[in-house]
Design an enzyme around this catalytic site. Structure first.
Site, PDB file in Angstrom:
ATOM      1  N   LYS A 186       1.061  -0.763  15.450  1.00  0.00           N
ATOM      2  CA  LYS A 186       2.445  -0.752  15.907  1.00  0.00           C
ATOM      3  C   LYS A 186       2.857  -1.991  16.712  1.00  0.00           C
ATOM      4  CE  LYS A 186       3.575   3.037  14.047  1.00  0.00           C
ATOM      5  NZ  LYS A 186       4.386   2.912  12.839  1.00  0.00           N
ATOM      6  N   TYR A 190      -9.230   3.996   8.158  1.00  0.00           N
ATOM      7  CA  TYR A 190      -9.626   4.306   9.534  1.00  0.00           C
ATOM      8  C   TYR A 190     -10.795   5.286   9.481  1.00  0.00           C
ATOM      9  CZ  TYR A 190      -4.974   2.452  10.624  1.00  0.00           C
ATOM     10  OH  TYR A 190      -3.868   1.647  10.729  1.00  0.00           O
ATOM     11  N   HIS A 222       0.832  -1.215   0.000  1.00  0.00           N
ATOM     12  CA  HIS A 222       0.000   0.000   0.000  1.00  0.00           C
ATOM     13  C   HIS A 222       0.862   1.258   0.000  1.00  0.00           C
ATOM     14  CE1 HIS A 222      -3.990  -1.792   0.756  1.00  0.00           C
ATOM     15  NE2 HIS A 222      -3.266  -2.775   1.261  1.00  0.00           N
ATOM     16  N   PRO A 262      -4.202  -1.072  18.929  1.00  0.00           N
ATOM     17  CA  PRO A 262      -3.881  -1.389  17.529  1.00  0.00           C
ATOM     18  C   PRO A 262      -4.168  -0.252  16.546  1.00  0.00           C
ATOM     19  CG  PRO A 262      -5.722  -2.721  18.332  1.00  0.00           C
ATOM     20  CD  PRO A 262      -5.226  -1.950  19.478  1.00  0.00           C
ATOM     21  N   TYR A 265       3.693   6.575  10.777  1.00  0.00           N
ATOM     22  CA  TYR A 265       2.890   5.384  10.466  1.00  0.00           C
ATOM     23  C   TYR A 265       3.740   4.333   9.753  1.00  0.00           C
ATOM     24  CZ  TYR A 265      -1.140   2.591   9.008  1.00  0.00           C
ATOM     25  OH  TYR A 265      -2.029   1.553   8.828  1.00  0.00           O
TER      26      TYR A 265
END
Ligand code: FAS
Ligand code: PHB
Length: 394
Positions: free
Chosen positions: A299, A203, A75, A295, A387
């Protein structure tokens, strides 16, 4: 009592323990893994799904990248949707030049276990009454019961890779330890469904609660929704789950979500936890035995991998060059990355979840956080850098 000698005794056969044993084997260092559960139980766990660039590269470097590169889904970025506001794609590739991989922890654990067996790795599964003794001595001992018989391992180092509920952390005297914890007032209900996944890892913030779309492979989807801390799995039929998920995401997303019967459904509590230090004499903690993150920032597994990068480097250096410089600084080095991940995971959890009992001021702050992120490429870049994961050696 059966007696064994090894260089490194590894408590816990999850991703941290298996990866450490594999890397040590590549460097001709002997280890024995002591795992409480059965092999099928370990391999049946469904957990993480997003791999940072550093994790992907390390797995390739240690010869464990082929199935990941075949089945994993790369991604360029991750999407955020927000009730009543425009969606946002955090273009990680544009901001960092790197990509992340969606590839399940279950598959990583399978790959690791299989490689350990190919290399005749020594793994005691279904071990009970695991104890670590004489950790202050040059040769600590691990005792346990296996097949009903008492066993003892004498070693040079003990790696505590036994997760949040393990025993290793508790070997460190309380007077030498500091722990930090934050429990979140909600859980994540996750399901797995054998349907084509949504194209992005996404998200979603909504006043009813958080939602997440993820994936494992082109025919396996992973979704989560925020649920009440007291909810039980039996409160959530598949229909109720899908209806809630669809309400929490915008139409431009839901029209591309395929639904289907769940093949797995579970509720996980969310906590932030750190125990310092991550070493004590010849005991070194790695992964969830020393720290746990919600979560939201993807990480947990990636921190376990970076801990093992640092710990394996230290052990290898101590044997090959009789140099303990990395081992002596292991805890400090690992904790620097841990706290950075704890911080990001806490911030994303605060931003993307509705917290029971919040006042309108809190909600306004949350809305303004997203408004600023929408406008500022600098803030998007900062989020992308964290991220995707900082390089291991910074
Ligand atoms: P693990 O907990 O995976 O492994 C520890 C091992 O030690 C286990 O096999 C256990 O059986 C064994 N053990 C425990 N006590 C023992 C003892 N006394 N003696 C011997 N062995 C013992 N992270 C993400 O990034 N994304 C997610 O979506 C995500 N979802 C999660 C959902 C759940 C329910 C949980 C619990 C964690 C989740 N995580 C997630 C975090 C997770 O992926 C961990 O970070 C990862 O499993 C860490 O790996 P280990 O440190 O190896 O610990
Ligand atoms: C998952 O695919 O399980 C996953 C993805 C992203 C997260 C957490 C979990 O932040």
């Amino acid at each position: 009592m059966a007696n064994f000698k090894t260089q490194v005794a590894i408590i816990g056969g999850g991703p941290a323990g298996l990866l450490l044993s594999h890397i040590l084997h590549l460097n001709k260092i002997d280890s024995i893994i002591i795992e409480r559960q059965s092999k099928s139980h370990v391999l049946g766990r469904i957990r993480a799904g997003v791999l940072e660039a550093g994790t992907v590269q390390l797995l390739r470097d240690v010869g464990l990248g082929s199935r990941m590169d075949k089945e994993g889904m790369s991604h360029d970025g991750t999407s955020i949707t927000w009730e009543g506001k425009p969606s946002l794609f955090i273009d990680v590739k544009k901001f960092t030049g790197k990509t992340f991989m969606a590839y399940g922890q279950t598959s990583i654990t399978e790959d690791l276990f299989q490689q350990r067996e190919i290399d005749n790795g020594h793994i005691f599964c279904e071990a009970s009454e695991v104890e670590i003794n004489n950790i202050e001595n040059k040769h600590p001992e691990v005792t346990f019961v296996h097949d009903g018989k008492p066993q003892k391992i004498t070693c040079d180092y003990v790696a505590g890779c036994d997760g949040f509920h393990g025993v290793s952390r508790h070997v460190i005297p309380e007077s030498q330890q500091r722990s930090f914890q934050r429990n979140y007032p909600f859980g994540w209900l996750g399901i797995m469904a054998e349907v084509p996944p949504y194209k992005d890892v996404l998200y979603g913030y909504h006043s009813e609660g958080f939602a997440l779309a993820s994936q494992r492979n082109p025919m396996l989807s992973r979704f989560y929704i925020q649920v009440d801390i007291n909810d039980k799995i039996e409160d959530w039929s598949d229909d109720r789950f899908w209806e809630a998920l669809m309400r929490r995401l915008p139409d431009e997303v839901t029209k591309n979500i395929k639904i289907g019967p769940s093949i797995e459904k579970s509720i996980a509590p969310l906590r932030s936890f750190v125990s310092e230090p991550m070493q004590y004499h010849n005991l070194f903690l790695a992964g969830d035995s020393a720290h746990v993150v919600p979560p939201t920032g993807a990480k947990g597994l990636n921190l376990a991998v970076s801990d093992i990068y640092y710990l394996s480097r230290g052990i290898i250096e101590s044997y090959k060059n009789k140099n303990n410089k990395y081992l002596e600084n292991y805890s400090k080095t690992a904790l620097s990355r841990v706290w950075s991940a704890i911080n990001l995971s806490w911030r994303l959890t605060k931003m993307l979840h509705t917290f029971p009992g919040e006042d309108p001021f809190d909600e306004q702050l949350r809305q303004s956080d997203y408004d600023l992120l929408l406008k500022s490429e600098a803030l998007q870049q900062a989020l992308a850098v964290q991220y995707i994961g900082l390089p291991f050696d910074v």
